[in-house]
Design a protein around this motif. Structure first.
Motif, PDB file in Angstrom:
ATOM      1  N   PHE A  94       6.094 -11.188 -18.208  1.00 13.49           N
ATOM      2  CA  PHE A  94       5.051 -10.693 -19.625  1.00 13.49           C
ATOM      3  C   PHE A  94       4.722 -12.690 -19.355  1.00 13.49           C
ATOM      4  O   PHE A  94       5.596 -13.265 -19.829  1.00 13.49           O
ATOM      5  CB  PHE A  94       6.305 -10.310 -20.550  1.00 13.49           C
ATOM      6  N   HIS A  95       3.930 -12.642 -21.104  1.00 13.40           N
ATOM      7  CA  HIS A  95       3.342 -14.250 -21.368  1.00 13.40           C
ATOM      8  C   HIS A  95       3.741 -13.834 -22.859  1.00 13.40           C
ATOM      9  O   HIS A  95       4.024 -13.325 -23.743  1.00 13.40           O
ATOM     10  CB  HIS A  95       2.368 -14.112 -21.029  1.00 13.40           C
ATOM     11  N   VAL A  96       3.908 -15.759 -23.446  1.00 10.84           N
ATOM     12  CA  VAL A  96       4.585 -16.055 -24.442  1.00 10.84           C
ATOM     13  C   VAL A  96       3.029 -15.262 -25.852  1.00 10.84           C
ATOM     14  O   VAL A  96       2.054 -15.417 -25.237  1.00 10.84           O
ATOM     15  CB  VAL A  96       4.361 -16.913 -24.755  1.00 10.84           C
ATOM     16  N   ILE A 123       8.472 -15.085 -27.916  1.00  9.26           N
ATOM     17  CA  ILE A 123       8.838 -16.024 -28.033  1.00  9.26           C
ATOM     18  C   ILE A 123       8.878 -17.141 -26.685  1.00  9.26           C
ATOM     19  O   ILE A 123       8.081 -18.672 -27.108  1.00  9.26           O
ATOM     20  CB  ILE A 123       9.200 -16.524 -29.206  1.00  9.26           C
ATOM     21  N   GLU A 124       9.188 -17.036 -25.314  1.00  8.07           N
ATOM     22  CA  GLU A 124       9.633 -17.582 -24.695  1.00  8.07           C
ATOM     23  C   GLU A 124      10.131 -16.837 -22.943  1.00  8.07           C
ATOM     24  O   GLU A 124      11.007 -16.137 -23.075  1.00  8.07           O
ATOM     25  CB  GLU A 124      10.436 -18.873 -25.392  1.00  8.07           C
ATOM     26  N   ARG A 125       9.614 -17.533 -22.486  1.00  7.11           N
ATOM     27  CA  ARG A 125      10.140 -17.086 -21.077  1.00  7.11           C
ATOM     28  C   ARG A 125      10.885 -18.434 -20.767  1.00  7.11           C
ATOM     29  O   ARG A 125      11.057 -19.674 -20.211  1.00  7.11           O
ATOM     30  CB  ARG A 125       9.057 -16.796 -20.211  1.00  7.11           C
ATOM     31  N   TYR A 132      12.262 -14.688 -24.694  1.00  3.76           N
ATOM     32  CA  TYR A 132      13.694 -15.075 -26.135  1.00  3.76           C
ATOM     33  C   TYR A 132      12.273 -13.825 -26.965  1.00  3.76           C
ATOM     34  O   TYR A 132      11.309 -14.275 -26.459  1.00  3.76           O
ATOM     35  CB  TYR A 132      13.502 -16.383 -26.581  1.00  3.76           C
ATOM     36  N   LEU A 133      13.496 -12.746 -27.209  1.00  9.78           N
ATOM     37  CA  LEU A 133      11.971 -12.071 -28.306  1.00  9.78           C
ATOM     38  C   LEU A 133      12.641 -12.087 -30.369  1.00  9.78           C
ATOM     39  O   LEU A 133      13.178 -12.747 -30.021  1.00  9.78           O
ATOM     40  CB  LEU A 133      12.226 -10.225 -27.830  1.00  9.78           C
ATOM     41  N   GLU A 134      11.029 -11.845 -30.593  1.00 11.30           N
ATOM     42  CA  GLU A 134      11.310 -11.505 -32.169  1.00 11.30           C
ATOM     43  C   GLU A 134      10.713 -10.695 -32.497  1.00 11.30           C
ATOM     44  O   GLU A 134       9.639 -10.093 -32.305  1.00 11.30           O
ATOM     45  CB  GLU A 134       9.873 -13.880 -32.042  1.00 11.30           C
ATOM     46  N   ASN A 135      10.707 -10.327 -33.626  1.00 17.15           N
ATOM     47  CA  ASN A 135      10.832  -8.754 -34.485  1.00 17.15           C
ATOM     48  C   ASN A 135       9.468  -9.079 -34.675  1.00 17.15           C
ATOM     49  O   ASN A 135       8.338  -9.657 -35.465  1.00 17.15           O
ATOM     50  CB  ASN A 135      11.176  -8.708 -35.581  1.00 17.15           C
TER      51      ASN A 135
END
Length: 136
Positions: A94-96, A123-125, A132-135
């Protein structure tokens, strides 16, 4: 009706240690015998000799080698399992900024709850392949 109640103890202090000596002898004889071998004599009981201590010392000397061989066997087994698992894994990158769903652990969901939650925005790989995931 002259009934008299008398209490007794299992250990009788005046017995000069005869019971303890007998029990110690019995226990020493039973140390090399499994419970199933008591009623039915096995080859181990039939061929027992007093040289058993020397063989036991030899076995203890070889114990470290046996442990190392078992450790190598376990490591090889783990590698085979990892290779088997890795063959079935489909790699996805996955990409940012991508929107993704996250799997819900079995113990955190009910019987009729969905298996996935989200969407979440990447938001970051990390270099390890985690994100790192964000809602969203």
């Amino acid at each position: 009706m002259k009934i008299q109640q008398v209490f007794t103890f299992v250990a009788y202090p005046q017995s000069n240690g005869q019971v303890e000596v007998t029990n110690r002898t019995l226990v020493q004889g039973l140390k090399a015998v499994l419970p199933a071998e008591i009623g039915l004599e096995s080859a181990r009981v039939v061929f027992y000799d007093e040289d058993n201590d020397a063989r036991r010392a030899t076995d203890l000397d070889l114990l470290e080698e046996k442990r190392e061989a078992a450790s190598i066997h376990v490591e090889a087994y783990k590698n085979r399992i990892a290779q088997s698992y890795s063959r079935r894994v489909i790699q996805r990158n996955f990409h940012v900024g991508d929107l993704v769903l996250r799997k819900v652990h079995e113990e955190q969901r009910g019987k009729l709850d969905p298996k996935w939650e989200g969407p979440f925005k990447v938001i970051e790989r990390l270099s390890s392949g985690a994100y790192y995931l964000e809602n969203a």
